[in-house]
Design a protein around this motif. Structure first.
Motif, PDB file in Angstrom:
ATOM      1  N   GLU A 144       0.854  -1.187   0.000  1.00 54.76           N
ATOM      2  CA  GLU A 144       0.000   0.000   0.000  1.00 54.76           C
ATOM      3  C   GLU A 144       0.892   1.239   0.000  1.00 54.76           C
ATOM      4  OE1 GLU A 144      -2.925   0.103   3.069  1.00 54.76           O
ATOM      5  OE2 GLU A 144      -3.509  -2.008   2.794  1.00 54.76           O
ATOM      6  N   PRO A 145       0.587   2.221  -0.845  1.00 54.38           N
ATOM      7  CA  PRO A 145       1.441   3.405  -0.938  1.00 54.38           C
ATOM      8  C   PRO A 145       1.249   4.355   0.244  1.00 54.38           C
ATOM      9  CG  PRO A 145      -0.459   3.649  -2.358  1.00 54.38           C
ATOM     10  CD  PRO A 145      -0.546   2.262  -1.799  1.00 54.38           C
ATOM     11  N   ALA A 146       2.285   5.136   0.521  1.00 50.65           N
ATOM     12  CA  ALA A 146       2.205   6.175   1.543  1.00 50.65           C
ATOM     13  C   ALA A 146       1.341   7.327   1.048  1.00 50.65           C
ATOM     14  CB  ALA A 146       3.605   6.673   1.881  1.00 50.65           C
ATOM     15  N   ARG A 200       3.397   2.521   2.600  1.00 52.22           N
ATOM     16  CA  ARG A 200       2.810   2.724   3.927  1.00 52.22           C
ATOM     17  C   ARG A 200       2.686   1.408   4.681  1.00 52.22           C
ATOM     18  NH1 ARG A 200      -1.757   2.176   6.802  1.00 52.22           N
ATOM     19  NH2 ARG A 200      -2.791   1.000   5.148  1.00 52.22           N
ATOM     20  N   LEU A 201       2.350   0.336   3.942  1.00 51.38           N
ATOM     21  CA  LEU A 201       2.122  -0.974   4.568  1.00 51.38           C
ATOM     22  C   LEU A 201       2.384  -2.067   3.547  1.00 51.38           C
ATOM     23  CD1 LEU A 201       0.962  -2.695   6.961  1.00 51.38           C
ATOM     24  CD2 LEU A 201      -1.276  -2.465   5.840  1.00 51.38           C
ATOM     25  N   SER A 202       3.188  -3.043   3.945  1.00 45.31           N
ATOM     26  CA  SER A 202       3.419  -4.224   3.113  1.00 45.31           C
ATOM     27  C   SER A 202       3.074  -5.461   3.925  1.00 45.31           C
ATOM     28  CB  SER A 202       4.869  -4.300   2.638  1.00 45.31           C
ATOM     29  OG  SER A 202       5.152  -3.298   1.681  1.00 45.31           O
ATOM     30  N   THR A 203       2.376  -6.401   3.297  1.00 46.68           N
ATOM     31  CA  THR A 203       1.971  -7.630   3.979  1.00 46.68           C
ATOM     32  C   THR A 203       2.223  -8.831   3.088  1.00 46.68           C
ATOM     33  OG1 THR A 203      -0.308  -7.398   3.170  1.00 46.68           O
ATOM     34  CG2 THR A 203       0.191  -6.467   5.351  1.00 46.68           C
ATOM     35  N   VAL A 204       2.432  -9.969   3.728  1.00 50.47           N
ATOM     36  CA  VAL A 204       2.618 -11.222   3.011  1.00 50.47           C
ATOM     37  C   VAL A 204       2.404 -12.361   3.995  1.00 50.47           C
ATOM     38  CG1 VAL A 204       5.122 -11.352   3.439  1.00 50.47           C
ATOM     39  CG2 VAL A 204       4.146 -12.499   1.437  1.00 50.47           C
ATOM     40  N   VAL A 205       1.905 -13.485   3.488  1.00 51.68           N
ATOM     41  CA  VAL A 205       1.845 -14.712   4.284  1.00 51.68           C
ATOM     42  C   VAL A 205       2.795 -15.712   3.651  1.00 51.68           C
ATOM     43  CG1 VAL A 205       0.433 -16.589   5.169  1.00 51.68           C
ATOM     44  CG2 VAL A 205      -0.527 -14.284   5.015  1.00 51.68           C
ATOM     45  N   ALA A 254       8.377   1.059  -5.538  1.00 56.01           N
ATOM     46  CA  ALA A 254       8.513   2.061  -4.479  1.00 56.01           C
ATOM     47  C   ALA A 254       7.540   1.836  -3.335  1.00 56.01           C
ATOM     48  CB  ALA A 254       8.309   3.471  -5.064  1.00 56.01           C
ATOM     49  N   ARG A 255       6.421   1.175  -3.595  1.00 56.40           N
ATOM     50  CA  ARG A 255       5.433   0.938  -2.533  1.00 56.40           C
ATOM     51  C   ARG A 255       5.932  -0.072  -1.506  1.00 56.40           C
ATOM     52  NH1 ARG A 255       0.238  -0.891  -5.565  1.00 56.40           N
ATOM     53  NH2 ARG A 255       1.860  -2.014  -6.707  1.00 56.40           N
ATOM     54  N   ASN A 256       7.002  -0.808  -1.837  1.00 49.97           N
ATOM     55  CA  ASN A 256       7.604  -1.731  -0.867  1.00 49.97           C
ATOM     56  C   ASN A 256       8.916  -1.194  -0.315  1.00 49.97           C
ATOM     57  OD1 ASN A 256       7.666  -4.275   0.589  1.00 49.97           O
ATOM     58  ND2 ASN A 256       9.344  -4.877  -0.774  1.00 49.97           N
ATOM     59  N   ALA A 307       4.580  -1.892   8.812  1.00 52.53           N
ATOM     60  CA  ALA A 307       3.827  -0.635   8.735  1.00 52.53           C
ATOM     61  C   ALA A 307       4.743   0.551   8.998  1.00 52.53           C
ATOM     62  CB  ALA A 307       2.679  -0.646   9.748  1.00 52.53           C
ATOM     63  N   VAL A 308       4.628   1.563   8.149  1.00 50.40           N
ATOM     64  CA  VAL A 308       5.409   2.789   8.297  1.00 50.40           C
ATOM     65  C   VAL A 308       4.598   3.781   9.139  1.00 50.40           C
ATOM     66  CG1 VAL A 308       6.501   4.701   7.057  1.00 50.40           C
ATOM     67  CG2 VAL A 308       6.527   2.388   6.073  1.00 50.40           C
TER      68      VAL A 308
END
Length: 283
Positions: free
Chosen positions: A59-61, A69-74, A123-125, A177-178
């Protein structure tokens, strides 16, 4: 019933029993009363193919030049791949101006680590990290890498037990999370967060004994050596839990200005996400 009819029924009954026994031989293979059940198992390459159960998602800032702004992974058992960082040292967009403005060797820091599949060209990561914050983040990442190794061992042992692991989705959920507080309210400081929060948790936790009991309720139907594989799988699951707790002990990453090192001589390099143990999976 006539004798002839009785004899025909006995022949029919015997044929049915022989058919059932033929089916039994196809399902069971030597040992015990009827032998351990032959259950569907994955090859090791099949387990490696279980890389991600969700994501990676980015997710972008709010500030377009700040990166993510937020990166997630399982993560699945095949998610961890040893590799060097692929971070673009000129991303996020504000990083070049930030290096010049503050005289600090900022890092293009992955949110989801490259070795967990995080994209260093997206850039979002990425986020702008001080050298000390980038180093601090490795404490979290390295424990997760160790946990991924134990996750692999858990899957291998459960697979050997005859547990159908392909659809378990037992894994490690990461959230990076940023923070919203920044160095300044104007560029480029408004693109540099004061902190990050890294979180690791179990995704769809398993009870190995319960899974085995469901797959083969009768111990006589289990594969040879099942007790040692049960112990190995249970121990590996417990190690995943322990290592994630250690990772979360390093979850808060301080990226504040007063902790930055303006004299860092790696000003134009990206983060170096290289594991200390290149054989962490033991495979």
């Amino acid at each position: 019933m006539t004798g002839k009819k009785r004899k025909l029924d006995e022949v029919g009954s015997g044929a049915e029993e022989r058919f059932k026994e033929e089916v039994r031989r196809k399902v069971f293979a030597g040992g015990g009363r009827s032998g351990p059940r032959r259950m569907a198992r994955l090859t090791e390459n099949g387990i490696r193919a279980l890389r991600y159960f969700e994501g990676p998602d980015y997710e972008p800032a709010a500030e377009a030049d700040a990166g993510g702004r937020l990166s997630t992974v399982v993560l699945g058992p095949g998610s961890y791949v040893t590799r060097r960082s692929d971070a673009n040292s000129k991303l996020p967009q504000a990083i070049v101006a930030a290096r010049t403005h503050y005289g600090i060797g900022f890092k293009a820091g992955h949110l989801v680590n490259a070795e967990f599949g995080g994209d260093g060209q997206n850039a979002r990561n990425l986020t702008i990290l001080t050298p000390s914050a980038n180093s601090a983040m490795r404490a979290f990442d390295n424990r997760v890498k160790d946990a991924c190794g134990q996750l692999w061992h858990a899957y291998v042992a459960m697979n050997k037990l005859g547990i159908e692991v392909a659809n378990l989705e037992f894994g490690i959920a990461l959230s990076i999370a940023v923070g919203t507080d920044t160095w300044s309210v104007v560029p480029p400081g408004d693109c540099i967060a004061d902190e990050l929060t890294c979180t690791a948790r179990l995704h769809r936790p398993v009870n190995v004994q319960a899974l085995l009991d469901a797959a083969a309720p009768d111990p006589g139907d289990r594969l040879q050596g099942w007790r040692s594989q049960l112990d190995a799988a249970t121990q590996a699951v417990n190690e995943v839990i322990r290592l994630l707790a250690e990772a979360n002990a390093s979850s808060l990453i301080d990226n504040r200005q007063n902790g930055a090192d303006a004299s860092d001589d790696e000003a134009m390099t990206d983060d170096e996400d290289v594991t200390d143990d290149e054989d962490a999976l033991g495979v």
